[in-house]
Write a protein that holds these residues in place. Structure first.
Motif, mmCIF file in Angstrom:
data_model
loop_
_atom_site.group_PDB
_atom_site.id
_atom_site.type_symbol
_atom_site.label_atom_id
_atom_site.label_comp_id
_atom_site.label_asym_id
_atom_site.label_seq_id
_atom_site.Cartn_x
_atom_site.Cartn_y
_atom_site.Cartn_z
ATOM 1 N N SER A 24 3.693 11.312 -3.199
ATOM 2 C CA SER A 24 4.680 10.939 -4.388
ATOM 3 C C SER A 24 5.477 11.966 -4.544
ATOM 4 O O SER A 24 5.150 13.192 -4.704
ATOM 5 C CB SER A 24 3.336 10.786 -5.724
ATOM 6 O OG SER A 24 4.201 10.571 -6.808
ATOM 7 N N ASP A 63 0.848 -1.226 -0.154
ATOM 8 C CA ASP A 63 -0.110 -0.025 -0.037
ATOM 9 C C ASP A 63 0.764 1.240 -0.162
ATOM 10 O O ASP A 63 2.028 1.332 0.547
ATOM 11 C CB ASP A 63 -0.778 0.095 1.352
ATOM 12 C CG ASP A 63 -2.056 0.947 1.047
ATOM 13 O OD1 ASP A 63 -2.053 1.859 0.304
ATOM 14 O OD2 ASP A 63 -2.921 0.658 1.888
ATOM 15 N N SER A 64 0.632 2.394 -0.812
ATOM 16 C CA SER A 64 1.431 3.672 -0.784
ATOM 17 C C SER A 64 0.896 4.523 -0.151
ATOM 18 O O SER A 64 1.144 5.690 -0.164
ATOM 19 C CB SER A 64 1.336 3.869 -2.230
ATOM 20 O OG SER A 64 0.011 4.182 -2.950
ATOM 21 N N TRP A 65 -0.077 4.268 0.731
ATOM 22 C CA TRP A 65 -0.598 5.290 1.824
ATOM 23 C C TRP A 65 -0.025 5.496 3.180
ATOM 24 O O TRP A 65 0.556 4.400 3.600
ATOM 25 C CB TRP A 65 -2.193 5.048 1.955
ATOM 26 C CG TRP A 65 -3.055 5.045 0.614
ATOM 27 C CD1 TRP A 65 -3.241 4.144 -0.153
ATOM 28 C CD2 TRP A 65 -3.623 6.394 0.302
ATOM 29 N NE1 TRP A 65 -4.083 4.615 -1.244
ATOM 30 C CE2 TRP A 65 -4.424 5.971 -0.688
ATOM 31 C CE3 TRP A 65 -3.860 7.499 0.811
ATOM 32 C CZ2 TRP A 65 -5.218 6.667 -1.645
ATOM 33 C CZ3 TRP A 65 -4.797 8.354 0.299
ATOM 34 C CH2 TRP A 65 -5.160 7.984 -1.164
ATOM 35 N N GLN A 66 0.243 6.397 3.879
ATOM 36 C CA GLN A 66 0.587 6.627 4.735
ATOM 37 C C GLN A 66 -0.290 6.862 6.044
ATOM 38 O O GLN A 66 -1.449 7.658 5.991
ATOM 39 C CB GLN A 66 1.536 8.092 5.190
ATOM 40 C CG GLN A 66 2.734 7.786 4.384
ATOM 41 C CD GLN A 66 3.589 9.328 4.472
ATOM 42 O OE1 GLN A 66 3.333 10.051 5.314
ATOM 43 N NE2 GLN A 66 4.913 9.170 3.694
ATOM 44 N N ARG A 114 -1.660 9.875 0.694
ATOM 45 C CA ARG A 114 -0.869 9.189 -0.161
ATOM 46 C C ARG A 114 0.391 10.491 -0.719
ATOM 47 O O ARG A 114 0.067 11.197 -1.108
ATOM 48 C CB ARG A 114 -1.502 8.822 -1.447
ATOM 49 C CG ARG A 114 -0.738 8.070 -2.476
ATOM 50 C CD ARG A 114 -1.567 7.366 -3.484
ATOM 51 N NE ARG A 114 -0.597 6.727 -4.340
ATOM 52 C CZ ARG A 114 -1.205 5.955 -5.541
ATOM 53 N NH1 ARG A 114 -2.521 5.903 -5.697
ATOM 54 N NH2 ARG A 114 -0.619 5.562 -6.466
ATOM 55 N N ARG A 173 -5.861 8.857 6.210
ATOM 56 C CA ARG A 173 -4.503 8.466 5.541
ATOM 57 C C ARG A 173 -3.936 9.480 4.493
ATOM 58 O O ARG A 173 -4.801 10.247 3.885
ATOM 59 C CB ARG A 173 -4.625 7.239 4.914
ATOM 60 C CG ARG A 173 -4.921 5.805 5.893
ATOM 61 C CD ARG A 173 -4.648 4.509 5.336
ATOM 62 N NE ARG A 173 -5.389 4.144 3.992
ATOM 63 C CZ ARG A 173 -5.005 3.141 3.292
ATOM 64 N NH1 ARG A 173 -3.894 2.551 3.562
ATOM 65 N NH2 ARG A 173 -5.632 2.970 2.280
ATOM 66 N N TYR A 190 -7.981 12.987 -4.330
ATOM 67 C CA TYR A 190 -7.055 13.129 -5.268
ATOM 68 C C TYR A 190 -6.925 14.507 -5.908
ATOM 69 O O TYR A 190 -7.841 14.879 -6.493
ATOM 70 C CB TYR A 190 -6.972 12.120 -6.594
ATOM 71 C CG TYR A 190 -6.707 10.372 -5.999
ATOM 72 C CD1 TYR A 190 -5.306 10.127 -5.862
ATOM 73 C CD2 TYR A 190 -7.572 9.977 -5.669
ATOM 74 C CE1 TYR A 190 -5.109 8.696 -5.628
ATOM 75 C CE2 TYR A 190 -7.593 8.687 -4.915
ATOM 76 C CZ TYR A 190 -6.299 7.925 -5.002
ATOM 77 O OH TYR A 190 -6.081 6.691 -4.785
#
Length: 246
Positions: free
Chosen positions: A134, A97-100, A132, A130, A227
């Motif tokens: 990038s 998973d790319s979420w914090q 995300r 959460r 997003y």
């Protein structure tokens, strides 16, 4: 970036200027690099600053540029893929998973979410927040709503508030058998709290992806992820190159 004469171009000047700057972004600039200021760019291309702003705004809408408060206009990284297919089934918080996870709190779900969860109007649920990231920048903020009866073992877990509590909720959720999930995508405007987390102005265009997680014939959790529309693209499972521009 070289100088070009725009006076004789039949199409709107800002459109041609947008093309010229876009080509320069591909050849002369690196991701994250700060562009010269508006006065310098306008003088270099021989256009009014109003024309330049139109071109830069179009490039920002296309996700080529980002305007960062206190920094200036920078070259945007490649858009983040947002998989909106229903072929990939996984609970949030899995290893890749790319979420914090930021925190978790007990609160009443919004009316529309409570209706999907089939919880009472006054029933509290776990709300996991959460983010995300990038290229070092936030691209999405998520609120995950989990009914208390979806994670019955959570009360026995001694997890303090904050990220640890959020991760505990996710771990307990993953004990359930995931039957499937469905998603919907809408174009919206950033609310004040989302805008703050995403480093955008309130009202900026966003993509709102709502995911319903199903287990044992019922909705076990609902995710509402917001997003940045300027940094994301929609993908469809294995067809990762299929892009819906926002």
């Amino acid at each position: 970036m070289g100088t070009t004469q725009l006076a004789s171009v039949p199409e709107p000047k800002y459109q041609h200027l947008k093309t010229v700057i876009g080509e320069a972004l591909d050849s002369d600039f690196a991701v994250g690099e700060i562009l010269p200021n508006e006065r310098e760019l306008a003088a270099r291309f021989g256009v009014a600053r109003a024309t330049l702003r139109q071109a830069l705004e179009q490039l920002e809408l296309e996700g080529r540029l980002q305007r960062r408060r206190g920094v200036g206009t920078t070259v945007a990284p490649p858009r983040v893929g947002v998989d909106v297919s229903t072929t990939q089934h996984a609970w949030p918080g899995v290893a890749d998973d790319s979420w914090q996870s930021l925190d978790s709190a007990a609160d009443v779900a919004p009316t529309a979410v409570a209706r999907v969860l089939e919880t009472g109007a006054e029933d509290q649920v776990h709300v996991v927040r959460r983010l995300r990231i990038s290229q070092g920048q936030p691209v999405a903020a998520e609120l995950l709503y989990v009914p208390v009866d979806s994670v019955p073992g959570l009360s026995a877990i001694d997890a303090p508030a904050g990220p640890a509590r959020a991760r505990a909720v996710l771990r307990e959720l993953q004990h359930l058998a995931l039957d499937g999930q469905d998603r919907s995508v809408e174009l919206g405007s950033a609310r004040a709290d989302d805008a703050k987390e995403l480093d955008r102005l309130p009202g900026a265009p966003v993509l709102v992806v709502t995911t319903r997680y199903l287990s044992a014939g019922r909705t076990a959790a609902v995710s509402v992820a917001t997003y940045r529309a300027d940094t994301c693209r929609l993908t469809f499972g294995d067809s990762g190159d299929l892009v819906m521009a926002s």
